[in-house]
Motif scaffolding. Structure first.
Motif, PDB file in Angstrom:
ATOM      1  N   SER A 169      -1.675  17.090  -7.473  1.00  0.00           N
ATOM      2  CA  SER A 169      -3.067  16.806  -7.115  1.00  0.00           C
ATOM      3  C   SER A 169      -3.289  15.337  -6.783  1.00  0.00           C
ATOM      4  O   SER A 169      -4.238  14.986  -6.062  1.00  0.00           O
ATOM      5  CB  SER A 169      -4.004  17.227  -8.254  1.00  0.00           C
ATOM      6  N   ILE A 170      -2.437  14.450  -7.279  1.00  0.00           N
ATOM      7  CA  ILE A 170      -2.649  13.011  -7.090  1.00  0.00           C
ATOM      8  C   ILE A 170      -2.117  12.502  -5.750  1.00  0.00           C
ATOM      9  O   ILE A 170      -2.350  11.343  -5.401  1.00  0.00           O
ATOM     10  CB  ILE A 170      -1.999  12.193  -8.231  1.00  0.00           C
ATOM     11  N   LEU A 171      -1.429  13.336  -4.973  1.00  0.00           N
ATOM     12  CA  LEU A 171      -0.803  12.847  -3.745  1.00  0.00           C
ATOM     13  C   LEU A 171      -1.816  12.295  -2.754  1.00  0.00           C
ATOM     14  O   LEU A 171      -1.509  11.365  -1.998  1.00  0.00           O
ATOM     15  CB  LEU A 171      -0.004  13.972  -3.076  1.00  0.00           C
ATOM     16  N   SER A 172      -3.015  12.842  -2.741  1.00  0.00           N
ATOM     17  CA  SER A 172      -4.017  12.375  -1.778  1.00  0.00           C
ATOM     18  C   SER A 172      -4.384  10.916  -2.001  1.00  0.00           C
ATOM     19  O   SER A 172      -4.835  10.235  -1.075  1.00  0.00           O
ATOM     20  CB  SER A 172      -5.267  13.259  -1.826  1.00  0.00           C
ATOM     21  N   LEU A 173      -4.197  10.422  -3.216  1.00  0.00           N
ATOM     22  CA  LEU A 173      -4.515   9.020  -3.500  1.00  0.00           C
ATOM     23  C   LEU A 173      -3.578   8.067  -2.769  1.00  0.00           C
ATOM     24  O   LEU A 173      -3.862   6.867  -2.660  1.00  0.00           O
ATOM     25  CB  LEU A 173      -4.447   8.763  -5.007  1.00  0.00           C
ATOM     26  N   PHE A 174      -2.455   8.585  -2.278  1.00  0.00           N
ATOM     27  CA  PHE A 174      -1.459   7.731  -1.621  1.00  0.00           C
ATOM     28  C   PHE A 174      -1.475   7.869  -0.093  1.00  0.00           C
ATOM     29  O   PHE A 174      -0.603   7.342   0.583  1.00  0.00           O
ATOM     30  CB  PHE A 174      -0.063   8.049  -2.169  1.00  0.00           C
ATOM     31  N   MET A 175      -2.471   8.566   0.442  1.00  0.00           N
ATOM     32  CA  MET A 175      -2.582   8.680   1.894  1.00  0.00           C
ATOM     33  C   MET A 175      -3.139   7.380   2.476  1.00  0.00           C
ATOM     34  O   MET A 175      -4.062   6.793   1.923  1.00  0.00           O
ATOM     35  CB  MET A 175      -3.497   9.852   2.266  1.00  0.00           C
ATOM     36  N   VAL A 176      -2.563   6.967   3.585  1.00  0.00           N
ATOM     37  CA  VAL A 176      -3.027   5.777   4.305  1.00  0.00           C
ATOM     38  C   VAL A 176      -3.223   6.197   5.759  1.00  0.00           C
ATOM     39  O   VAL A 176      -2.259   6.368   6.503  1.00  0.00           O
ATOM     40  CB  VAL A 176      -2.015   4.622   4.210  1.00  0.00           C
ATOM     41  N   ILE A 177      -4.471   6.392   6.159  1.00  0.00           N
ATOM     42  CA  ILE A 177      -4.799   6.892   7.498  1.00  0.00           C
ATOM     43  C   ILE A 177      -5.242   5.734   8.366  1.00  0.00           C
ATOM     44  O   ILE A 177      -6.175   5.000   8.010  1.00  0.00           O
ATOM     45  CB  ILE A 177      -5.888   7.973   7.409  1.00  0.00           C
ATOM     46  N   GLU A 178      -4.580   5.560   9.485  1.00  0.00           N
ATOM     47  CA  GLU A 178      -4.838   4.423  10.369  1.00  0.00           C
ATOM     48  C   GLU A 178      -6.302   4.385  10.812  1.00  0.00           C
ATOM     49  O   GLU A 178      -6.885   5.404  11.189  1.00  0.00           O
ATOM     50  CB  GLU A 178      -3.943   4.505  11.602  1.00  0.00           C
ATOM     51  N   GLY A 179      -6.873   3.196  10.714  1.00  0.00           N
ATOM     52  CA  GLY A 179      -8.260   3.008  11.113  1.00  0.00           C
ATOM     53  C   GLY A 179      -9.257   3.237  10.001  1.00  0.00           C
ATOM     54  O   GLY A 179     -10.467   3.135  10.222  1.00  0.00           O
ATOM     55  N   HIS A 180      -8.762   3.536   8.795  1.00  0.00           N
ATOM     56  CA  HIS A 180      -9.659   3.836   7.675  1.00  0.00           C
ATOM     57  C   HIS A 180      -9.131   3.183   6.397  1.00  0.00           C
ATOM     58  O   HIS A 180      -7.927   2.947   6.248  1.00  0.00           O
ATOM     59  CB  HIS A 180      -9.770   5.350   7.462  1.00  0.00           C
ATOM     60  N   ASP A 181     -10.050   2.893   5.479  1.00  0.00           N
ATOM     61  CA  ASP A 181      -9.639   2.419   4.163  1.00  0.00           C
ATOM     62  C   ASP A 181      -8.888   3.524   3.439  1.00  0.00           C
ATOM     63  O   ASP A 181      -9.109   4.713   3.672  1.00  0.00           O
ATOM     64  CB  ASP A 181     -10.856   2.028   3.322  1.00  0.00           C
TER      65      ASP A 181
END
Length: 481
Positions: free
Chosen positions: A444-456
């Motif tokens: 469940s914690i994997l989403s905390l490590f997403m880095v999407i270009e153009g967004h915080d």
């Protein structure tokens, strides 16, 4: 509109020195954002007007029918097992085949959506899956059942078209809500299937055949097959690929570039956020698919219920799609409005964590009433997490949304295969549920490590240039020229 605003509007819509780009519709029934290819900025649920709301209703209904034909055989499995003398492992092997075949189909359909749009692919998938469904009555062995469900499983690929079609129709401000509602109402087909086929159609067909259960299960799947086939044809002729018209028309009139399906797929695969979402969709939609196959059997075995009663209770899991996935998407949109992308990511993590916790509680609930209540609660979090997942997908790499939707969607079926293997191999359903709940909590914690270009992101700010800044820069160049 002020003069300066009119100039910006024209600059966005029409390159300098060129004629206005072709589009099928000059006006719309909903408010649209001209800067996002005429995508709708509002949802009018009671409207069926083309193109936006027609797409909205066609995509959820098509996905609903796909689920209807995909899982029509599930409430019939106890009768099939008895008549063909099949083991529990053979039944679960057929269920795994039914969700496993969808994996490859979803990978394939993603880039094809980018190239051809959702409308044509819905026609192909719904009509194709209806054929093996109509042939259910010819099954006479475990191998035949496995092969049959493998080919019916292509219906599950329609999820990719569902999310893609909605994503190219509704603006980013509301796409989480739109995606969640159409997918949730579509997923409702699973719950309705348990009720319609298991508790209504099967008893009716059994009555028609004077109590002959074998003749009943061998003929009843003709109904969902017919519905799927006709839906595929009707939807193709009454809807549009996107707000501005059909892809073939747009390409013919120079308003749309030709898309390389292979390049779209490569770019989708190259983005590591795609694979984090792949895993997280495996632990929410994968859980839902598994429960679609396991819930009726669980209640029948644990609480000594009849097939009809167990099927009716199991249908409650799917019924939560009526609102739960939509709520998840709306939460994602609200969190985005207040906190930006980190809001969407936190919403995803929290809902998945609650889902995992309730799976573990469900595995240890001893009373029938308590088990039903907890199942309903954990179903709500499962489907809400699905809604937040596809509140994030359209942001990952917008030009390749189809491919990314296909890859992430395939993750749900990968999860279903994995969890299905646990139910197949373990003697106690409680052990399989415990493994499922623990897996959800861990990932469940994997989403905390997403880095999407153009967004915080959750841990970093200004991850590349903001999409709004790029858009404004483009406008300044166009207007100055």
């Amino acid at each position: 509109m002020r003069s300066s605003e009119q100039q910006v509007e024209r600059a966005r819509d029409v390159p300098t020195g060129q004629a206005p780009l072709w589009k099928k519709y000059k006006s719309y029934d909903v408010a649209v954002d001209r800067h996002q290819d005429d995508m709708a900025t509002e949802i009018k649920l009671c409207s069926f007007a083309r193109p936006h709301m027609r797409v909205f209703h066609c995509t959820w209904w098509s996905f609903f029918v796909a689920f209807f034909v995909w899982f029509a055989i599930t409430p019939l499995l106890p009768e099939i097992q008895d008549d063909l003398n099949l083991t529990k492992q053979e039944i679960w092997s057929s269920s795994i085949a039914g969700v496993g075949s969808t994996i490859a189909v979803r990978f394939l359909l993603g880039p094809l959506c980018d190239k051809y749009g959702a409308r044509l692919l819905y026609l192909i998938i719904l009509c194709s899956s209806s054929v093996p469904a109509a042939l259910t009555g010819l099954v006479n062995s475990a191998e035949g059942l496995i092969i049959l469900r493998f080919f019916i499983g292509i219906a599950g690929g329609s999820f990719v078209m569902c999310q893609y079609w909605s994503s190219v129709t509704f603006a980013k401000e509301i796409v989480g809500t739109a995606n969640a509602i159409v997918a949730g109402w579509g997923n409702l087909g699973a719950g309705m299937t348990n009720l319609i086929v298991g508790s209504i159609l099967f008893p009716m067909f059994r009555s028609i055949f004077d109590g002959d259960t074998e003749k009943a299960w061998r003929t009843v799947c003709v109904v969902p097959a017919f519905v799927a086939f006709t839906t595929g044809i009707i939807v193709y002729f009454i809807s549009d690929d996107c707000p501005k018209g059909n892809y073939s028309e747009l390409k013919r009139n120079g308003a749309m570039k030709e898309v390389s399906a292979s390049m779209s797929f490569v770019k989708g695969c190259a983005n590591y956020n795609t694979w984090l979402l792949f895993i997280q969709y495996a632990i929410c939609f994968g859980v839902e698919l598994t429960m679609n196959n396991a819930a009726a059997e669980y209640f029948r075995g644990e609480f000594d219920l009849t097939n009809e009663s167990a099927g009716a209770i199991a249908s409650l899991f799917g019924w939560m799609n009526l609102f739960a996935r939509g709520i998840g998407g709306h939460i994602s949109d609200m969190a985005n409005a207040k906190w930006g992308m980190p809001g969407r990511l936190w919403a995803q993590t929290i809902l998945l964590a609650f889902e995992g916790a309730f799976v573990l509680v469900f595995a240890n609930t001893k009373s029938l009433a308590g088990a039903i209540l907890v199942m309903v609660l954990f179903s709500v979090f499962v489907q809400a997490a699905e809604g937040t997942s596809f509140g994030i997908v359209p942001y990952v790499d917008p030009p390749n949304t189809g491919s990314i939707s296909g890859i992430v969607g395939a993750g749900g079926n990968v999860g279903a295969v994995g969890f299905g293997m646990a139910f197949r191999q373990l003697d106690r359903n409680k052990d399989a549920l415990t493994i499922m709940g623990a897996t959800v909590l861990v990932f469940s914690i994997l989403s905390l490590f997403m880095v999407i270009e153009g967004h915080d992101s959750v841990f970093f700010r200004n991850c590349g240039k903001k999409a709004e800044e790029e858009d404004e820069e483009m406008l300044q160049v166009e207007t100055s020229s």
